[in-house]
Design a protein around this motif. Structure first.
Motif, short mmCIF file in Angstrom:
data_model
loop_
_atom_site.label_atom_id
_atom_site.label_comp_id
_atom_site.label_asym_id
_atom_site.label_seq_id
_atom_site.Cartn_x
_atom_site.Cartn_y
_atom_site.Cartn_z
N MET A 109 -55.91 -10.14 23.71
CA MET A 109 -54.85 -11.10 23.37
C MET A 109 -53.55 -10.36 23.03
N THR A 110 -53.70 -9.24 22.31
CA THR A 110 -52.52 -8.45 21.93
C THR A 110 -51.86 -7.86 23.18
N GLN A 111 -52.70 -7.40 24.11
CA GLN A 111 -52.15 -6.87 25.36
C GLN A 111 -51.35 -7.94 26.11
N GLN A 112 -51.88 -9.18 26.10
CA GLN A 112 -51.17 -10.25 26.83
C GLN A 112 -49.85 -10.60 26.13
N LEU A 113 -49.88 -10.65 24.81
CA LEU A 113 -48.64 -10.94 24.07
C LEU A 113 -47.62 -9.82 24.30
N VAL B 253 -38.46 -10.26 25.67
CA VAL B 253 -37.77 -10.13 24.38
C VAL B 253 -36.48 -9.32 24.52
N SER B 254 -35.42 -9.83 23.88
CA SER B 254 -34.14 -9.11 23.85
C SER B 254 -33.45 -9.50 22.54
N GLY B 255 -32.25 -8.99 22.34
CA GLY B 255 -31.47 -9.37 21.16
C GLY B 255 -32.08 -8.88 19.85
N ALA C 259 -42.18 -11.58 13.61
CA ALA C 259 -43.39 -11.77 12.80
C ALA C 259 -44.64 -11.63 13.66
N VAL C 260 -44.60 -12.17 14.88
CA VAL C 260 -45.76 -12.05 15.78
C VAL C 260 -46.00 -10.57 16.11
N MET C 261 -44.93 -9.85 16.43
CA MET C 261 -45.09 -8.42 16.76
C MET C 261 -45.62 -7.65 15.54
N ALA C 262 -45.06 -7.94 14.36
CA ALA C 262 -45.50 -7.24 13.14
C ALA C 262 -46.98 -7.50 12.88
N HIS C 263 -47.39 -8.76 13.05
CA HIS C 263 -48.79 -9.13 12.80
C HIS C 263 -49.71 -8.41 13.78
N ARG C 264 -49.32 -8.38 15.04
CA ARG C 264 -50.16 -7.73 16.07
C ARG C 264 -50.24 -6.22 15.83
#
Ligand SMILES: [Fe+2]
Ligand SMILES: [Fe+2]
Length: 304
Positions: free
Chosen positions: A146-150, A158-160, A233-238
Motif C-alpha cells: 500500500m505504501t509503495q502504491q501511495l 505531488v508538487s508545491g 500527513a499521509v507521507m509522514a504517517h507512511r
C-alpha cells in the motif's frame, strides 16, 4: 492574500538564488562518492551495534530483556537497514519530484542547478544504503504494498508546499537518527561512515527544502494549504510506520506480528519517534503544514 509586488517577486528570486549559490559552493567543497570513500571490504566489528541500542524498537521492554546480547546486536543491524530502506524509497520519490520540478524551469538559475545537484546526491545515497544492506547481509525490507502504491502516486503528482514538507519529513527523521549514530562508539564503523556522509549532504537538502517551503506557503491559498497538510500527513504517517519492517524480528526468531505489537506499544519507542521529529514538527507547525484534522495521522505515527 495580496498579489506580490514586482520588487517582492524580485527579492524572493534573489533570496532563492543566494541560497542556491551557497549550497552549490558547499556541494563542491563537501561531497562524497561512497563507492570510493567507504572501504566496503573492511571486516565488520564483532559485537558492534547497527544503531545505538536505545533506538532499537524493542529497547526497554520485557521482550528486549529476553534477547541475548548477540540477538540485540543482530536486531539493531536489521533495524538500521530497515530505516535506510525507507530512506532509499523516499529518495527515489524525491529524485522524481525534483526532476519534475526542474523540467520546465530555467536551468540557468542556481536554484535549478542545485535541484539537479541534489538529485545526484540522492542517487549516490540510494546506492550507498543499498550497498550497506548488502554488506550487512540483510534482506530487502521494502515498504508495504500500500505504501509503495501511495509513493507511486506521490512521486507522480505531488508538487508545491507538500513536496518540500514531505521531503523534510523523510530527511529530518533520518538525520536525527544518523547524527546520533555517527558519534556512538558502540555502533559499527560502517553505519557511522554512511551516517556521516548522509548527514553532511542532507544538511544542504534540509536548508533548500526549508527555505523553499517558507517561500511557497505564503503564496498558497487556503485550499492548497489544506491539501498540502493532508498530503504531508499521509507521507509522514507512511514514513514513520514503515521505518521498522515487521520481518526484522524474524532475524532473532521472534514472531513479526507479536513483536511489532510490543514495539508499537513501547513507550520508549514512541518517545524515540517523537524525538526524531523534534526539530521538524515545530518548523512545519510554524509553516502551517501541521494542524487541523490531518494531525490525527501525525499522532497515530507517534510523531507528535
Ligand atoms: Fe539522501
Ligand atoms: Fe536529501
Amino acid at each position: 492574500m495580496s498579489a506580490p509586488t514586482q520588487s517582492g517577486k524580485k527579492s524572493t528570486r534573489e533570496a532563492r538564488e543566494a541560497t542556491a549559490r551557497r549550497l552549490l559552493r558547499s556541494s563542491l567543497e563537501h561531497s562524497y562518492e561512497p563507492n570510493l570513500e567507504i572501504d566496503w571490504e573492511a571486516p565488520l566489528v564483532d559485537g558492534a551495534y547497527g544503531m545505538p541500542a536505545h533506538r532499537v524498537s524493542l529497547y526497554g521492554t520485557e521482550l528486549w530483556d529476553t534477547l541475548t546480547e548477540e540477538q540485540k546486536v543482530t536486531l539493531s543491524i536489521h533495524e538500521v537497514c530497515s530505516v535506510a530502506r525507507v530512506g532509499l524509497w523516499f529518495e527515489i520519490i524525491l529524485m522524481q519530484m525534483l526532476l519534475r520540478y526542474s523540467y520546465d524551469r530555467d536551468p540557468r538559475s542556481q536554484h535549478i542547478q542545485y535541484a539537479l545537484t541534489e538529485i545526484a546526491d540522492e542517487c549516490r545515497h540510494s546506492i550507498m544504503f543499498a550497498k550497506m544492506t548488502e554488506r550487512y547481509g540483510v534482506p530487502d525490507y521494502e515498504p508495504t504494498w500500500m505504501t509503495q502504491q501511495l509513493g507511486r502516486l506521490c512521486k507522480t503528482v505531488v508538487s508545491g508546499p507538500a513536496m518540500f514538507a514531505g521531503t523534510l519529513v523523510a530527511e529530518e527523521i533520518t538525520d536525527q537518527l544518523q547524527r546520533e549514530g555517527m558519534r556512538d562508539e558502540t555502533v559499527q564503523p560502517l553505519t557511522r561512515m554512511v551516517s556521516k556522509i548522509h548527514v553532511t549532504e542532507e544538511a544542504r537538502h534540509v536548508r533548500y527544502a526549508r527555505e523553499e517551503l517558507a517561500r511557497l506557503v505564503p503564496k498558497a491559498n487556503r485550499l492548497q494549504r489544506a491539501v498540502g497538510r493532508w498530503l504531508t500527513a499521509v507521507m509522514a504517517h507512511r514514513i514513520a510506520t514503515n521505518l521498522i519492517h515487521p520481518d526484522v524480528y524474524r532475524s532473532v526468531g521472534l514472531d513479526p506480528k507479536q513483536a511489532r505489537a510490543v514495539a508499537r506499544a513501547n513507550p520508549h519507542h514512541r518517545d524515540s519517534l517523537r524525538w526524531t521529529a523534534r526539530k521538524l514538527v515545530p518548523f512545519l507547525r510554524e509553516q502551517g503544514m501541521i494542524g487541523g484534522p490531518s494531525e490525527v495521522l501525525w499522532r497515530r505515527a507517534f510523531l507528535v
